[in-house]
Design an enzyme around this catalytic site. Sequence first.
Site, PDB file in Angstrom:
ATOM      1  N   ASP A  69      -0.502  -4.682  11.358  1.00 11.20           N
ATOM      2  CA  ASP A  69      -1.832  -5.239  11.163  1.00 11.20           C
ATOM      3  C   ASP A  69      -2.775  -4.495  12.103  1.00 11.20           C
ATOM      4  OD1 ASP A  69      -3.163  -7.293   9.533  1.00 11.20           O
ATOM      5  OD2 ASP A  69      -3.863  -8.041  11.453  1.00 11.20           O
ATOM      6  N   THR A  70      -3.992  -4.256  11.633  1.00 11.02           N
ATOM      7  CA  THR A  70      -4.945  -3.452  12.401  1.00 11.02           C
ATOM      8  C   THR A  70      -6.285  -4.150  12.478  1.00 11.02           C
ATOM      9  OG1 THR A  70      -3.897  -1.362  11.783  1.00 11.02           O
ATOM     10  CG2 THR A  70      -6.204  -1.241  12.402  1.00 11.02           C
ATOM     11  N   HIS A  82      -4.726   4.938  16.397  1.00 15.80           N
ATOM     12  CA  HIS A  82      -4.085   3.676  16.765  1.00 15.80           C
ATOM     13  C   HIS A  82      -2.810   3.456  15.949  1.00 15.80           C
ATOM     14  CE1 HIS A  82      -7.169   3.479  13.705  1.00 15.80           C
ATOM     15  NE2 HIS A  82      -6.539   2.469  13.152  1.00 15.80           N
ATOM     16  N   ARG A  83      -2.901   3.694  14.625  1.00 17.83           N
ATOM     17  CA  ARG A  83      -1.738   3.435  13.763  1.00 17.83           C
ATOM     18  C   ARG A  83      -0.600   4.408  14.080  1.00 17.83           C
ATOM     19  NH1 ARG A  83      -4.090   1.569   9.826  1.00 17.83           N
ATOM     20  NH2 ARG A  83      -5.118   3.531   9.401  1.00 17.83           N
ATOM     21  N   PHE A 131     -11.552   6.002   5.947  1.00 17.42           N
ATOM     22  CA  PHE A 131     -11.855   4.757   5.239  1.00 17.42           C
ATOM     23  C   PHE A 131     -12.300   3.709   6.263  1.00 17.42           C
ATOM     24  CE2 PHE A 131      -8.252   2.020   6.403  1.00 17.42           C
ATOM     25  CZ  PHE A 131      -7.429   2.948   7.002  1.00 17.42           C
ATOM     26  N   GLY A 132     -12.627   2.538   5.749  1.00 17.67           N
ATOM     27  CA  GLY A 132     -12.942   1.408   6.636  1.00 17.67           C
ATOM     28  C   GLY A 132     -14.084   1.724   7.595  1.00 17.67           C
ATOM     29  N   ASP A 138     -14.142   4.016   9.858  1.00 23.24           N
ATOM     30  CA  ASP A 138     -14.056   5.385  10.382  1.00 23.24           C
ATOM     31  C   ASP A 138     -15.417   6.033  10.640  1.00 23.24           C
ATOM     32  OD1 ASP A 138     -11.338   5.405  10.565  1.00 23.24           O
ATOM     33  OD2 ASP A 138     -10.977   6.593   8.768  1.00 23.24           O
ATOM     34  N   ASN A 140       0.833  -1.202   0.000  1.00 20.81           N
ATOM     35  CA  ASN A 140       0.000   0.000   0.000  1.00 20.81           C
ATOM     36  C   ASN A 140       0.880   1.269   0.000  1.00 20.81           C
ATOM     37  OD1 ASN A 140      -1.580   2.186   0.885  1.00 20.81           O
ATOM     38  ND2 ASN A 140      -3.019   0.801   1.911  1.00 20.81           N
ATOM     39  N   LYS A 170      -6.982  13.094  12.805  1.00 22.99           N
ATOM     40  CA  LYS A 170      -7.022  11.641  13.073  1.00 22.99           C
ATOM     41  C   LYS A 170      -5.602  11.120  13.365  1.00 22.99           C
ATOM     42  CE  LYS A 170      -7.951   7.152  11.019  1.00 22.99           C
ATOM     43  NZ  LYS A 170      -8.191   6.378   9.811  1.00 22.99           N
TER      44      LYS A 170
END
Length: 197
Positions: free
Chosen positions: A73-74, A181-182, A153-154, A156, A14, A176
């Site tokens: 990984d999330t 978290h990331r 995205f996802g 959110d 990505n 954000k």
Amino acid sequence: MGYAMDHLVFATHNQDKLKEVQQLIGNHIRLLSLDDIGCNEEIPETATTIQGNAEIKANFVYKHYQYNCFADDTGLEIDALGGEPGVYSARYGGENCSYQDNVNKVLSNLLHVQNRKASFVTCICLIINQQVTFFEGRVKGTITSQPRGEKGFGYDPVFLPDGYKKTYAELTLSEKNKISHRSQAVQQLITFLNHGK
Ligand code: IMP
């Protein structure tokens, strides 16, 4: 004491993630993607935990390509669903499902459920000269009853971080990134690379 290196592999295809993390890490370490090292395949994510999947991806690169590397990984862990979707966050709505399918499944599983507590978790696995180190970023929040916001995205649009009135999808990217978290996991990685343990 930090780690002297001029490049490090980030086990991802990505380019957006690569750019985002490169910007956070700065110019002294150049990040290489899987494509940059000639790895064109999808690394199978077969673990049953988020940490396990990060480790599988980092190990794969270290073993097959002999590069120092890290992988992330999330997952979204929802208390009332026993931690689901968790490690299955990307494909919760089924193989090849859309972000919308995933969000719909979460909302329908939480219909009439009072406890809407959830956490976003990112795990990073770093391997340098065979030494394996993990970093974890975690943000607690709640799942809204309706999607709100157009950004991100996802999941959110349905994730309301604790202490905020806006969902992740109503925050700007830089807002954000300050709390996510990331970015928390990446900040720990950066501190480790710069200063060691
Ligand atoms: P990955 O491990 O970063 O590929 O994330 C797995 C899945 O978790 C993604 O396909 C998204 O559905 C979800 N996800 C990851 N990060 C976020 C985020 O920051 N916001 C919302 N959903 C996310």
